[in-house]
Design a protein around this motif. Structure first.
Motif, PDB file in Angstrom:
ATOM      1  N   ARG A   1     -20.835 -15.042 -38.233  1.00  0.00           N
ATOM      2  CA  ARG A   1     -20.187 -16.196 -38.854  1.00  0.00           C
ATOM      3  C   ARG A   1     -19.409 -15.821 -40.115  1.00  0.00           C
ATOM      4  O   ARG A   1     -18.829 -16.688 -40.765  1.00  0.00           O
TER       5      ARG A   1
ATOM      6  N   PRO B   1     -19.192 -14.107 -31.643  1.00  0.00           N
ATOM      7  CA  PRO B   1     -19.507 -15.454 -32.129  1.00  0.00           C
ATOM      8  C   PRO B   1     -20.729 -15.501 -33.042  1.00  0.00           C
ATOM      9  O   PRO B   1     -20.858 -16.427 -33.847  1.00  0.00           O
TER      10      PRO B   1
ATOM     11  N   LEU C   1      -9.970 -16.081 -30.195  1.00  0.00           N
ATOM     12  CA  LEU C   1     -10.943 -15.319 -30.970  1.00  0.00           C
ATOM     13  C   LEU C   1     -11.522 -14.215 -30.085  1.00  0.00           C
ATOM     14  O   LEU C   1     -11.937 -14.472 -28.949  1.00  0.00           O
TER      15      LEU C   1
ATOM     16  N   THR D   1      -8.528  -9.489 -39.101  1.00  0.00           N
ATOM     17  CA  THR D   1      -9.869  -9.940 -39.459  1.00  0.00           C
ATOM     18  C   THR D   1      -9.722 -10.948 -40.588  1.00  0.00           C
ATOM     19  O   THR D   1      -9.139 -10.641 -41.633  1.00  0.00           O
TER      20      THR D   1
ATOM     21  N   PRO E   1     -12.144 -23.648 -34.709  1.00  0.00           N
ATOM     22  CA  PRO E   1     -11.734 -23.286 -33.356  1.00  0.00           C
ATOM     23  C   PRO E   1     -11.822 -24.455 -32.373  1.00  0.00           C
ATOM     24  O   PRO E   1     -12.547 -25.419 -32.602  1.00  0.00           O
TER      25      PRO E   1
ATOM     26  N   SER F   1     -13.764 -11.724 -31.499  1.00  0.00           N
ATOM     27  CA  SER F   1     -14.864 -11.081 -32.215  1.00  0.00           C
ATOM     28  C   SER F   1     -16.205 -11.577 -31.667  1.00  0.00           C
ATOM     29  O   SER F   1     -16.281 -12.174 -30.598  1.00  0.00           O
TER      30      SER F   1
ATOM     31  N   TRP G   1     -18.504 -21.001 -33.035  1.00  0.00           N
ATOM     32  CA  TRP G   1     -17.638 -21.057 -31.861  1.00  0.00           C
ATOM     33  C   TRP G   1     -18.317 -20.346 -30.707  1.00  0.00           C
ATOM     34  O   TRP G   1     -19.298 -19.639 -30.893  1.00  0.00           O
TER      35      TRP G   1
ATOM     36  N   ARG H   1     -16.793 -13.620 -40.229  1.00  0.00           N
ATOM     37  CA  ARG H   1     -15.392 -13.262 -39.986  1.00  0.00           C
ATOM     38  C   ARG H   1     -14.952 -13.700 -38.605  1.00  0.00           C
ATOM     39  O   ARG H   1     -15.759 -13.810 -37.675  1.00  0.00           O
ATOM     40  N   TRP H   2     -13.660 -13.971 -38.499  1.00  0.00           N
ATOM     41  CA  TRP H   2     -13.010 -14.207 -37.216  1.00  0.00           C
ATOM     42  C   TRP H   2     -12.005 -13.092 -36.983  1.00  0.00           C
ATOM     43  O   TRP H   2     -11.377 -12.601 -37.931  1.00  0.00           O
ATOM     44  N   GLN H   3     -11.837 -12.707 -35.718  1.00  0.00           N
ATOM     45  CA  GLN H   3     -10.832 -11.716 -35.375  1.00  0.00           C
ATOM     46  C   GLN H   3      -9.956 -12.210 -34.231  1.00  0.00           C
ATOM     47  O   GLN H   3     -10.451 -12.835 -33.284  1.00  0.00           O
TER      48      GLN H   3
END
Length: 328
Positions: A75, A72, A68, A36, A110, A70, A48, A77-79
Motif C-alpha cells: 500500500r 496490491p 497498475l 513508481t 483506482p 505492482s 486495489w 506505492r503504485w506502479q
C-alpha cells in the motif's frame, strides 16, 4: 468484448484526486518506462485488486489511464508501465519526456473493470504492453493455488516488458512468443486446449483481442475476459439523431443534438460528471439508466450488460429512441 462469456466486474474507486510524486522512473523494455508513485507524506494508498487502473492527470487537458502492475499488498506505492506511442495523442510522450523522479502527479482511482474472478484454471494472453494488468493477476493466481499459464507475445524480446522477471519467477508457466523469432501465438491450439474450468484473460492490441473473441465465440464453455486500451472500431449501424435526456436528480431535460455526446450536452448545461478517456474505454463516466433504450457504443460493457440497459458510458453511447432518463 455470441456465445462467449465475457464479463466485466466493476469495483468502485477513489473519486477524488490524489496528489502523488514520482518516486522512481526506470526503463523496463525498449520504449517502456515504469513509474513508481507514492504519497509525499508516506501514508498508505487506497486498496486495489488485480486488473485495476488509475488515471494520470498529466496536465489539465491531458488525462490517461494506465493499469497498475505492482503488488496490491504493498500500500506504500503504485506502479504503472507506459509504452511510448509515436502516433499517440501526447500522453505517453509526456510521461517519457517530461516526468522525472520527484515530480508531482495528480492521480484518480483506482477503478477496476477487469477484476480477476476465482477459477480453478486460467489462461492469460498478453500482447505487448497488455502484460501490465496481468502481472498482479499471475501473482494472485499463484497464491490461490490455481493452475495457470501465460502466453506473452510481442514484436521482439527487447520490447517485451518484464519478460526476464517473469521467467525468473515462474519458469515454465511463462511462454514467450517474440514475433521476430517465432511469429504469432497459435491461438487456435491454445484455445482448443481450454477446458470447461478455464477462464481466459486477454489484454493487448485490438488485433489480438478480436482474434481471441472470434475463436471463443465458437467455444461457449470458455469464460473470456478482455480489456482494451483503445476503443473498438465504430459500428456502422449507429445513427446520430437528436434526443432528450432527463436528469432525474434535478428534473431538468437536456437536448442532445446530432454529433454531440450526452457527456458534452450535460456539461454544457452546467452538470459536472466525472470523465476521462471520452472514448468509451475507461468507465469513468458510467451512468445508471432509469428509462429509455441505449444505443451502446462503448468498448467496455459486455453484450449481456448492454442488453440489461441499466447503465451507459455517456461519453460515446446515445439513445436508441427519443428520450433517456439518467441518474444525474
Amino acid at each position: 468484448m455470441t456465445t462467449v462469456i465475457p464479463t466485466r466486474t466493476q469495483e468502485s474507486g477513489t473519486k477524488t484526486d490524489l496528489d502523488l510524486i514520482v518516486e522512481a522512473k526506470d526503463a523496463v523494455a525498449r520504449g517502456v518506462v515504469r513509474l513508481t508513485l507514492v504519497r509525499p507524506d508516506g501514508d498508505e494508498l487506497p486498496p486495489w485488486r488485480p486488473g485495476a487502473h488509475i488515471d494520470l492527470r498529466l496536465t489539465p487537458e491531458l488525462t490517461r489511464q494506465y493499469s497498475l502492475c505492482s503488488d496490491p499488498a504493498d500500500r506504500t506505492r503504485w506502479q504503472v508501465a507506459v509504452l511510448r506511442e509515436p502516433e499517440g495523442r501526447g500522453g505517453s510522450a509526456h510521461v517519457h519526456d517530461r516526468l522525472a523522479p520527484g515530480d508531482p502527479v495528480r492521480v484518480r482511482g483506482p477503478r477496476n473493470h477487469f477484476a480477476l474472478r476465482p477459477s480453478p484454471r486460467y489462461l492469460f494472453l498478453a500482447g505487448g504492453i497488455g502484460i501490465t494488468p496481468l502481472l498482479p493477476m499471475l501473482a494472485e493466481a499463484e497464491r490461490s493455488g490455481a493452475r495457470w499459464e501465460l502466453v506473452y507475445g510481442g514484436r521482439s524480446l527487447a520490447s517485451m516488458a518484464f519478460h526476464a522477471e517473469l521467467l525468473a519467477t515462474y519458469g515454465v508457466r511463462i511462454r514467450l512468443v517474440p514475433q521476430d523469432e517465432l511469429g504469432l501465438p497459435d491461438l487456435d491450439r491454445l484455445l482448443a486446449c481450454a477446458g470447461e474450468d478455464t477462464s481466459v484473460y486477454c489484454c493487448g492490441p485490438e488485433g489480438l483481442l478480436r482474434a481471441v473473441e472470434e475463436r471463443c465465440a465458437a467455444r461457449p464453455h470458455v469464460a473470456l475476459h478482455t480489456e482494451r486500451f483503445a476503443p473498438k472500431d465504430p459500428q456502422p449501424d449507429g445513427t446520430d439523431e437528436e434526443f432528450e435526456v432527463e436528469l432525474a436528480d434535478s428534473g431538468r431535460t437536456v437536448t442532445v443534438p446530432p454529433g454531440v455526446s450526452v457527456l458534452d450536452a450535460v456539461e454544457q448545461a452546467g452538470v459536472q460528471v466525472l470523465s476521462s478517456c471520452r472514448e468509451g474505454t475507461c468507465g469513468t463516466c458510467e451512468t445508471p439508466v432509469l428509462g429509455g433504450t441505449v444505443d451502446h457504443r462503448d468498448s467496455l460493457l459486455t453484450p449481456e450488460e448492454q442488453a440489461a440497459n441499466d447503465t451507459m458510458m455517456i461519453c460515446v453511447s446515445r439513445a436508441a429512441g427519443p428520450r433517456l432518463v439518467l441518474d444525474l
